[in-house]
Design an enzyme around this catalytic site. Structure first.
Site, PDB file in Angstrom:
ATOM      1  N   GLY A  35       0.799  -1.216   0.000  1.00  0.00           N
ATOM      2  CA  GLY A  35       0.000   0.000   0.000  1.00  0.00           C
ATOM      3  C   GLY A  35       0.834   1.268   0.000  1.00  0.00           C
ATOM      4  CG  HIS A  36       4.034   3.802   1.949  1.00  0.00           C
ATOM      5  ND1 HIS A  36       5.306   4.248   1.669  1.00  0.00           N
ATOM      6  CD2 HIS A  36       3.418   4.833   2.575  1.00  0.00           C
ATOM      7  CE1 HIS A  36       5.473   5.479   2.120  1.00  0.00           C
ATOM      8  NE2 HIS A  36       4.345   5.855   2.673  1.00  0.00           N
ATOM      9  CG  PHE A  37       2.634   4.990  -2.328  1.00  0.00           C
ATOM     10  CD1 PHE A  37       1.417   5.315  -1.730  1.00  0.00           C
ATOM     11  CD2 PHE A  37       3.771   5.667  -1.935  1.00  0.00           C
ATOM     12  CE1 PHE A  37       1.347   6.317  -0.783  1.00  0.00           C
ATOM     13  CE2 PHE A  37       3.710   6.664  -0.975  1.00  0.00           C
ATOM     14  CZ  PHE A  37       2.508   6.984  -0.395  1.00  0.00           C
TER      15      PHE A  37
END
Length: 204
Positions: free
Chosen positions: A73-75
């Site tokens: 999620g990052h990223f």
């Protein structure tokens, strides 16, 4: 070699950022990283104790893994290390400095982040240099200035931190940290094969 990825190579030794890089990582089964890469999931963010340029300073080194859960999620398609983890790296380096300077008399915990600035991205696969400098010692705490830069010289982050001293919870925890730092000799940190909660609790 076990732990390494067969990924596209470009100038500088890193695979392209974006979809090509992440596709190569996923295709390889998403192993943790090349040897001596930090273990983000276990909060083991310092790979190597390089040395102490002065009694109140320490130099460390780490390699960001090519894949870790945080990068989902990052990223997506652009994996970079969260800024909070760079602050934690500086705190852990400061904690190692306190261990060495005190002769393993006490552990530390991160008590405050006074300032923190982020100047650039730390990308998956990059090597990082971590510096911590003690600027004010008290009986129960120390104020440290830390900085993180890339192996190619880019300034990535700096922070002013307060670390508070605490007694070791057990003699076994103290022994773990003496082993971790090879009793003060520069080199790779010797994390336990079986991770224990004290490793995460006491690093910073």
């Amino acid at each position: 070699t076990r732990g390494r990825l067969a990924i596209p190579q470009v100038r500088g030794g890193l695979a392209p950022r974006g979809s090509a890089r992440m596709a190569a990582v996923r295709a390889a089964g998403r192993p943790a990283a090349a040897p001596l890469a930090m273990n983000i999931e276990h909060n083991q963010l310092i790979d190597v104790y390089v040395g102490r340029p002065s009694p109140d300073a320490i130099e460390c080194h780490s390699v960001i893994p090519l894949w870790a859960p945080v990068f989902e999620g990052h990223f997506p398609e652009h994996p970079i290390l969260p800024g909070a983890l760079m602050v934690e790296m500086m705190a852990q380096a400061g904690g190692l400095l306190c261990l060495l300077r005190s002769g393993f008399a006490h552990q530390t915990r991160l008590a405050a982040v006074t300032t923190a600035k982020f100047n650039g991205y730390a990308r998956a696969g990059e090597g990082l240099r971590i510096h911590a400098q003690a600027v004010h010692w008290r009986d129960d705490a120390v104020s440290c200035e830390g900085r993180v830069s890339s192996d190619d010289g880019r300034a990535l982050a700096n922070a002013t931190l307060m670390l508070r001293f605490e007694p070791f919870r057990t003699e076994g925890v103290r022994s773990t940290f003496m082993t971790l730092l090879s009793c003060g000799q520069p080199g790779p940190l010797r994390y336990p094969t079986q991770r224990v909660s004290s490793t995460k609790e006491c690093m910073a």
